[in-house]
Design an enzyme around this catalytic site. Structure first.
Site, PDB file in Angstrom:
ATOM      1  N   GLY A  35       0.810  -1.209   0.000  1.00 43.16           N
ATOM      2  CA  GLY A  35       0.000   0.000   0.000  1.00 43.16           C
ATOM      3  C   GLY A  35       0.842   1.257   0.000  1.00 43.16           C
ATOM      4  N   HIS A  52      -6.683  15.351   3.132  1.00 48.50           N
ATOM      5  CA  HIS A  52      -5.936  14.505   4.070  1.00 48.50           C
ATOM      6  C   HIS A  52      -5.326  15.348   5.185  1.00 48.50           C
ATOM      7  CE1 HIS A  52      -6.104  11.421   0.864  1.00 48.50           C
ATOM      8  NE2 HIS A  52      -5.947  10.569   1.861  1.00 48.50           N
ATOM      9  N   LYS A  58       0.602  14.486   5.560  1.00 51.52           N
ATOM     10  CA  LYS A  58       0.728  13.641   4.365  1.00 51.52           C
ATOM     11  C   LYS A  58       1.743  14.246   3.402  1.00 51.52           C
ATOM     12  CE  LYS A  58      -1.937  11.140   0.870  1.00 51.52           C
ATOM     13  NZ  LYS A  58      -1.259   9.866   1.198  1.00 51.52           N
TER      14      LYS A  58
END
Length: 254
Positions: free
Chosen positions: A91, A147, A151
């Site tokens: 991921g 987000h 991030k």
């Protein structure tokens, strides 16, 4: 199946360890890769894993590697997996082209799945986005993602994946249709992708399809990051006994 966690000190890595503490649907934590001294207490785990900074030993101790690390760490992981193939669920976002090529080479030897988002809801959103892009041919498409303020990549890998889905459905040139900064009039065959950063937002992605007199918005909001850990574990279960190939998360629902 024996699971190895690569990137255990990160946000999702810690959640993976928590989900695997007592075992997860037959999955057992067998190895954890750490670059520095590990401060995680494994005394309450049903199975004490191998905790090591030896990448080869880490890979040998498991049947499936779940990777939520940083781009620079994935290269060395793939090099080791090419020598000792194991199932891979990755991921990690922001990977360079050379790293993705290594991943394609690994897929000739073992089943793997690389996704920018392991959420089952995002997988469904991708399918809905493809259908809406196909059916609403005259609609302008805009994507907005939000987000937390820590991030590192923008736009998010998930937003770019949604963009690719919409562009593919429309038959747009993926390299030229993307617009992340706009000045002046909107180009007809373009898809805008905007990134917002603030607070502790786990993740929100909205795709707007704008027509004359009406518009449709498809949206997904992550309220708890545990969905990404659980999603990765479900992918690992799904990949078990699959043929060597690079799979897409949408295929889970086929």
């Amino acid at each position: 199946m024996k699971i190895g966690v690569y990137g255990a000190s990160g946000r999702i890595g810690k959640l993976l360890l928590e989900e695997l503490k007592g075992g997860y649907k037959g999955l057992v934590l067998s190895s954890v890769f750490v670059r520095q001294k590990c401060e995680i207490d494994f005394s309450s785990f049903s199975h004490k894993p191998l905790v090591t900074n030896d990448l080869k030993a880490f890979v040998r101790a498991c049947e499936c590697v779940i990777d939520f690390s940083l781009p620079k760490g994935v290269d060395s992981l793939l090099d080791t997996l090419l020598e000792c193939p194991k199932i891979l669920v990755s991921g990690t976002t922001g990977l360079e082209e050379k790293t993705l090529e290594k991943m394609q080479n690994l897929a000739l030897k073992t089943p793997l799945l690389h996704a920018h988002n392991m959420s089952i809801g995002i997988a469904i959103l991708n399918q809905l986005a493809f259908l809406a892009s196909l059916k609403l041919k005259d609609a302008d498409i805009e994507i907005v993602e939000t987000h937390h303020n820590l991030k590192k990549d923008a736009p998010s890998g998930t937003a770019l994946s949604l963009y690719q889905t919409c562009a593919k459905a429309r038959g747009y040139d993926e390299k030229n249709a993307l617009t992340t900064h706009r000045e002046g009039l909107r180009s007809k065959e373009s898809i805008g992708v905007a990134a917002l950063r603030g607070g502790d937002v786990a993740g929100k992605h909205t795709i707007g399809f704008y027509l004359e007199g009406e518009y449709i918005e498809l949206s997904h909001t992550a309220t708890n990051r545990s969905i990404f850990a659980k999603g990765a574990l479900e992918v690992a279960l799904w990949l078990k006994d699959k043929a060597a190939k690079k799979y897409e998360i949408n295929e889970i629902f086929d």
